[in-house]
Every structure is written in C-alpha cells, then in structure tokens.
Design a protein around this motif. Structure first.
Motif, PDB file in Angstrom:
ATOM      1  N   GLY A  39     -20.891  48.872  13.934  1.00 33.03           N
ATOM      2  CA  GLY A  39     -21.912  49.850  14.280  1.00 33.03           C
ATOM      3  C   GLY A  39     -21.414  50.860  15.297  1.00 33.03           C
ATOM      4  N   ILE A 204     -21.332  48.757   7.210  1.00 37.69           N
ATOM      5  CA  ILE A 204     -22.408  48.432   8.158  1.00 37.69           C
ATOM      6  C   ILE A 204     -23.679  48.008   7.427  1.00 37.69           C
ATOM      7  CG2 ILE A 204     -21.477  49.975   9.930  1.00 37.69           C
ATOM      8  CD1 ILE A 204     -23.816  51.887   9.271  1.00 37.69           C
ATOM      9  N   ILE A 205     -23.843  48.479   6.190  1.00 41.05           N
ATOM     10  CA  ILE A 205     -25.016  48.071   5.413  1.00 41.05           C
ATOM     11  C   ILE A 205     -24.873  46.624   4.956  1.00 41.05           C
ATOM     12  CG2 ILE A 205     -26.298  48.454   3.260  1.00 41.05           C
ATOM     13  CD1 ILE A 205     -25.688  51.442   3.572  1.00 41.05           C
ATOM     14  N   THR A 206     -23.710  46.287   4.400  1.00 41.03           N
ATOM     15  CA  THR A 206     -23.504  44.926   3.873  1.00 41.03           C
ATOM     16  C   THR A 206     -23.388  43.890   4.986  1.00 41.03           C
ATOM     17  OG1 THR A 206     -21.125  45.362   3.739  1.00 41.03           O
ATOM     18  CG2 THR A 206     -22.422  45.729   1.753  1.00 41.03           C
ATOM     19  N   THR A 207     -22.904  44.283   6.147  1.00 47.59           N
ATOM     20  CA  THR A 207     -22.746  43.332   7.249  1.00 47.59           C
ATOM     21  C   THR A 207     -23.909  43.394   8.239  1.00 47.59           C
ATOM     22  OG1 THR A 207     -21.453  44.933   8.548  1.00 47.59           O
ATOM     23  CG2 THR A 207     -20.226  43.426   7.117  1.00 47.59           C
ATOM     24  N   HIS A 208     -24.896  44.249   7.944  1.00 48.65           N
ATOM     25  CA  HIS A 208     -26.064  44.412   8.823  1.00 48.65           C
ATOM     26  C   HIS A 208     -25.630  44.763  10.252  1.00 48.65           C
ATOM     27  CE1 HIS A 208     -28.446  42.722   5.542  1.00 48.65           C
ATOM     28  NE2 HIS A 208     -27.595  41.704   5.500  1.00 48.65           N
ATOM     29  N   SER A 209     -24.667  45.676  10.352  1.00 42.01           N
ATOM     30  CA  SER A 209     -24.098  46.040  11.650  1.00 42.01           C
ATOM     31  C   SER A 209     -24.624  47.363  12.196  1.00 42.01           C
ATOM     32  CB  SER A 209     -22.565  46.122  11.534  1.00 42.01           C
ATOM     33  OG  SER A 209     -22.016  44.885  11.159  1.00 42.01           O
ATOM     34  N   PHE A 210     -25.595  47.962  11.523  1.00 46.26           N
ATOM     35  CA  PHE A 210     -26.100  49.244  12.012  1.00 46.26           C
ATOM     36  C   PHE A 210     -26.799  49.043  13.346  1.00 46.26           C
ATOM     37  CE2 PHE A 210     -29.495  52.445  12.388  1.00 46.26           C
ATOM     38  CZ  PHE A 210     -28.718  53.600  12.358  1.00 46.26           C
ATOM     39  N   TYR A 211     -26.503  49.933  14.294  1.00 44.55           N
ATOM     40  CA  TYR A 211     -27.143  49.879  15.610  1.00 44.55           C
ATOM     41  C   TYR A 211     -27.992  51.130  15.794  1.00 44.55           C
ATOM     42  CZ  TYR A 211     -27.772  49.020  20.590  1.00 44.55           C
ATOM     43  OH  TYR A 211     -28.317  48.768  21.811  1.00 44.55           O
TER      44      TYR A 211
END
Length: 222
Positions: A39, A204-211
């Motif tokens: 992120g 970031i979408i597949t790892t849910h890393s968006f901040y």
C-alpha cells in the motif's frame, strides 16, 4: 569581470540528500504503524505519477499523445526500477534500522560496475575493482552474522534488502542501453511512475493491501 556563483545547484543537492535520507525513516515509521508495504509502494507511485503527468502535459501536450510508443520502456523500468525495489525496501524497513537500510540500498554504484562490465558498457580498471571489493567487504561486515554459530540480530532481512539496489542497477543498465530511443527525463519519469502504479494495483487488490488516504488522517497517514 567576476563570475557570479549560483547557489541553486548546491541547494538542490542538499534538498535531494535530505529528502532521500529521510525517506527511509518515514518508510520505516509508516510500515511499523499500520501501513502495508504494498500500500505504501502504491501511493509512492501514484502521487508522483499524477504530479509528473501534469508537468508533462503542460510542457508538451503533443508528445503526451505519442507516448504509447514508449510503453514497453515504461513498463520494464516501472517494474525493475520502481515497483520491485520500492516494495522490497518497504517490506524490509520494518525489520532493520533505517540507517542500515539506507546504507544497503545506496550500494547501487558497487553493484552497477560489474553489471556494466558484463554488458560491455564499462571498461575494466583495477582501481574500480579494488573500490568495489572494499565496498562489498564493508557491506558484508554489516549484513552477515558475526560468528558461525548464530545469525545476525537482523536475520536474513539485510540480504533481502540487497534486491533493491540490484534492481536499481539493472534498471540503470537497461536505461543506458535504450538511451537513443527513450523520451526525455520528465516523460520517462512520468511513464515509469504510471507503469509502476498499474503494476501494483492488482497486487494491492489481491493482497488487500490498499491503505486509505482520506480524513480523518492518522499519524501514519500523514
């Protein structure tokens, strides 16, 4: 007639040093206070991509239209020059001191000389080889275990951090080989940042890393 000496180059050099050095400290603070490394890397690409694109459009709108011919160059540089090394740095930043990370990442000149020799972009000189060997020895004293019975207090993270300067060095070699066909520096920088942003988006979408960066801002968000 006296020549006037401009202080602008010195001020720019000092500013760059302060920004470059403080970046490691800020990155470590962010990733140790809830910001996912991917992120953080995403925002580090998207923000400059927007600003540089605005400058590029203002400078030469016609050239912006012609940019698709350079997308192979942008994608390769965005991958090996921004997305991979930056993401690696931010993962490692949470595990080693910022000062050590800065020393390791700035070994690009040490790594680039043997690569340039291999790619026949540099001539062999004993003095440079000796300097490279001294530099490598210094880095190894920092990152390797101090005895054979135990690992260093930082484990394998310093060695993993070497991925970043290695990628930066490869990118520099690639840019040098493409210097006759690449666009100017402003358009190259904008294209690389856009490419890095596009490459990091599915990650970031597949790892849910968006901040999220919207109010109310936490200290890490600032």
């Amino acid at each position: 007639m006296k020549k006037t000496i401009s202080m602008l180059p010195l001020l720019l050099l000092l500013s760059l040093g302060i920004l470059w050095g403080s970046g490691y400290v800020i990155a470590r603070f962010a990733v140790t206070h809830g910001v996912p490394p991917f992120g953080y890397a995403f925002w580090q690409s998207l923000g400059p991509a927007i600003l540089l694109s605005l400058f590029a459009i203002k400078e030469n709108p016609q050239q912006v239209i012609q940019q698709p011919t350079h997308w192979r160059f942008y994608l390769i540089c965005g991958l090996i020059g921004i997305a991979i090394p930056n993401s690696t740095m931010y993962f490692v930043a949470a595990h080693i001191p910022a000062g050590l990370l800065a020393v390791i990442v700035n070994t690009v000149p040490i790594i680039i000389f043997p690569l340039a020799l291999f790619c026949k972009q540099e001539t062999f000189r004993w003095s440079r080889l000796v300097a490279v060997c001294i530099g490598i020895t210094g880095i190894m004293l920092l990152v390797l275990p101090h005895d054979f019975q135990s690992h260093s207090s930082f484990g394998w993270w310093p060695l993993l951090a070497l991925i970043s300067p290695f990628m930066f060095a490869i990118c520099a070699i690639f840019i040098s080989r493409q210097r006759t066909t690449q666009p100017n520096a402003l358009f190259s920088a904008a294209g690389m940042m856009i490419a890095s942003t596009l490459l990091l988006t599915p990650i970031i979408i597949t790892t849910h890393s968006f901040y999220p960066l919207w109010p109310p801002f936490t200290t890490a968000a600032w």
